[in-house]
Every structure is written in C-alpha cells, then in structure tokens.
Design an enzyme around this catalytic site. Sequence first.
Site, PDB file in Angstrom:
ATOM      1  N   CYS A  66     -20.192   1.287 -53.696  1.00 58.20           N
ATOM      2  CA  CYS A  66     -18.887   0.618 -53.677  1.00 58.20           C
ATOM      3  C   CYS A  66     -17.928   1.350 -54.638  1.00 58.20           C
ATOM      4  CB  CYS A  66     -19.057  -0.836 -54.110  1.00 58.20           C
ATOM      5  SG  CYS A  66     -17.480  -1.692 -54.146  1.00 58.20           S
ATOM      6  N   HIS A 122     -31.198  -5.326 -62.720  1.00 61.43           N
ATOM      7  CA  HIS A 122     -30.433  -5.250 -61.470  1.00 61.43           C
ATOM      8  C   HIS A 122     -30.156  -3.785 -61.129  1.00 61.43           C
ATOM      9  CE1 HIS A 122     -27.141  -5.723 -58.603  1.00 61.43           C
ATOM     10  NE2 HIS A 122     -27.595  -6.941 -58.405  1.00 61.43           N
ATOM     11  N   GLU A 140     -27.703  -2.291 -59.820  1.00 57.59           N
ATOM     12  CA  GLU A 140     -26.373  -1.779 -60.215  1.00 57.59           C
ATOM     13  C   GLU A 140     -26.395  -1.321 -61.678  1.00 57.59           C
ATOM     14  OE1 GLU A 140     -22.804  -4.233 -59.362  1.00 57.59           O
ATOM     15  OE2 GLU A 140     -22.129  -3.597 -61.345  1.00 57.59           O
ATOM     16  N   THR A 144     -20.547  -5.820 -61.895  1.00 56.06           N
ATOM     17  CA  THR A 144     -19.428  -6.275 -61.036  1.00 56.06           C
ATOM     18  C   THR A 144     -19.591  -7.729 -60.559  1.00 56.06           C
ATOM     19  OG1 THR A 144     -20.516  -5.414 -59.059  1.00 56.06           O
ATOM     20  CG2 THR A 144     -18.922  -3.968 -60.141  1.00 56.06           C
ATOM     21  N   CYS A 176     -15.785  -7.650 -60.410  1.00 50.58           N
ATOM     22  CA  CYS A 176     -14.976  -7.334 -59.235  1.00 50.58           C
ATOM     23  C   CYS A 176     -14.181  -8.565 -58.761  1.00 50.58           C
ATOM     24  CB  CYS A 176     -15.960  -6.829 -58.197  1.00 50.58           C
ATOM     25  SG  CYS A 176     -15.566  -7.141 -56.549  1.00 50.58           S
ATOM     26  N   SER A 181     -30.771 -12.432 -54.497  1.00 42.94           N
ATOM     27  CA  SER A 181     -29.417 -11.887 -54.649  1.00 42.94           C
ATOM     28  C   SER A 181     -28.795 -12.426 -55.926  1.00 42.94           C
ATOM     29  CB  SER A 181     -28.570 -12.289 -53.439  1.00 42.94           C
ATOM     30  OG  SER A 181     -27.203 -12.316 -53.790  1.00 42.94           O
TER      31      SER A 181
HETATM   32  S1  SF4 Z   1     -19.155  -7.431 -55.203  1.00 44.64           S
HETATM   33 FE1  SF4 Z   1     -17.356  -6.139 -55.523  1.00 44.64          FE
HETATM   34  S2  SF4 Z   1     -18.173  -4.354 -56.574  1.00 44.64           S
HETATM   35 FE2  SF4 Z   1     -19.910  -5.362 -55.688  1.00 44.64          FE
HETATM   36  S3  SF4 Z   1     -20.180  -4.391 -53.689  1.00 44.64           S
HETATM   37 FE3  SF4 Z   1     -18.874  -6.170 -53.386  1.00 44.64          FE
HETATM   38  S4  SF4 Z   1     -16.776  -5.396 -53.501  1.00 44.64           S
HETATM   39 FE4  SF4 Z   1     -18.128  -3.872 -54.413  1.00 44.64          FE
END
Ligand code: SF4
Length: 293
Positions: free
Chosen positions: A103, A131, A133, A171, A200, A228
């Site tokens: 992303c 996680h 990310e 995010t 985000c 998740s």
């Molecule tokens: S939550 Fe926000 S940062 Fe994460 S994948 Fe979705 S749009 Fe991208």
Amino acid sequence: MEIIKAEHMGFCFGVKNAVDCAIKSLDEFGKIYSYGEIIHNKDVVEFLADKGLQVIDDKDAASFSEDSIGKIDAKVLIRSHGVSKKIIDFLEDHNLEYINATCPKVKSIHKIVSKYSSQGYEIIVVGDKSHPEIIGIVGWIDGKYHIAENLEKLRQINIDKEKKYCLVCQTTFNYNILKEIVEFLEKNDYTNIVINNTICDATLKRQKSCYEVAGNCDIMLVIGGKNSSNTKKLYEMCKEKCEKTFLIENYKEIPYKYIDKNTRIGITAGASTPDWVIEEVIRNVRESEQNNE
Ligand code: SF4
C-alpha cells in the site's frame, strides 16, 4: 428489526488493490505466489487459492534463502502490508519477478524510517511487533529502533532527551492509544522526537464510524478475520460502546439467539472483509427475520 451499517467499512483501497492485482495476475498467469497470506480473511484466501495462488509462509519468507530460489517458478506478489528491504533486494538480486502491491501509505512509512534512521535518529515504531506490517517497517530501518504497543511499553524505552528520535505508527493502529502516547510525550517535553501520525485515513474512518453505530444499537456484528488486526481493533472499540458485540468471520457465525424482530443490529467490517461477505451476513439476518414471522 433495524440494521444500521457503519458509514465506512470493509475493503480499504490498499487491500482492494492487492486483491485486484492477485486476481488479474492469476487470470493472466494461472499461478502466482503470495508473500504471506494476501489478506487476513479466510474466505478470500480460499477463493484465491482455488484460482492458483500459493502462499509462501511468512516464516519461510523471513529466511528467504538461496535454497528457495529454485522453487519459485511464478511471480511473487508482495501484499499490501509490505516487506523488508532485505526481501525486495533478494528478489531483485536473483531476478525473481514480483508484483509490488505494498500500500502506498505503508511505502511512505518505509521512506520515513529509512530517511530518519540514515540521519542518526532512533526509530520508535508504535504497533504490534508480530504484525507483518511492523516486521516490514523495521526492515527499512538502518540503525537502532524500539517497538511499543502501548504507553506502558513506550515508557520502558527510557528515551534520552539528548538523542534524536522519530516516531511512526502502524497504519491500522488504535487511534486512542496513539493519542495517549502523543499526549504523554508532549506533556513531558520530548521535543527531541519527530512524531509522525501514520495511522491511515481508512482506519480512522472505520474506527470513528463503528464507534458511532455501536453506541446506537442492541447488538453489534463486526465482520472480519479473527486474525485480522484492524478487525480486532474495531471489535475492541465497539465492545466499549455495546456489550453485545460479536466478531464473526461470515454469515455462519451470526449469533441468532440475540436477534429478534425488535433488535437494532449494528454492522461493521474490517478493511480485509470483501463486500460479498458483508452482504451475505445482512441477507441472512434479514432472512432470519422473515422466517420468524
Ligand atoms: S488500512 Fe490504509 S494503509 Fe493499510 S492497506 Fe488499507 S489503505 Fe493501506
């Protein structure tokens, strides 16, 4: 019965982009690899597996080695969570073809931590250390870093006011916890920390709208994968407002015993939950009302 849907829920653009990339590539090539499960949603993972997507286990992937090269006979899809620089370098150094669906918002965190760490800042990453990310983000840090999942852990870092720090956040993190951390840093004059709120917009909108709905219904259904992270956060936030909050993966887990014709049912869904799973839940709830008339 009344069904109140959160204004913002379900697939965010980053996840939608990764899933669309996977479908397009599978239609074109018949087989691709995904670096870890493409999203934390069992139904979507099964659907893509049927189309030919094979998952390279995160744990294998973390130790991508010379041995694995020979086994990779199709393109590798990097999911929206992103990966460490080491993995990208490995793929490129070995001329392995890949589709980078990281992303853009996660990519911008990679750029921030890479820039500041190369200038001698220590990086503070607020988020869940297990996680994917976060594992990806720390893989772009060139130097010292700390991970804190809440204020208590942040206080344990022993931040030195003589040093420079840069703070970023997962995010999909819980905005209330980040706010608490930022307030603590400001109150204690940590002016040596560059704070980047990298939560985000899609996450903020989903958290805000789930909160509004949960405070206004009898039961709240949070639809999404039990693994998740963003779905679990929506569940925690809804539970604060509505005691009867349930995290369900799909229509098969609807808690019918709490639902009758007078129930006000709130609905929200994690960023990795596709529309068809949400619609199936709503359809089944409505059908249960008709069947009970
Ligand atoms: S939550 Fe926000 S940062 Fe994460 S994948 Fe979705 S749009 Fe991208």
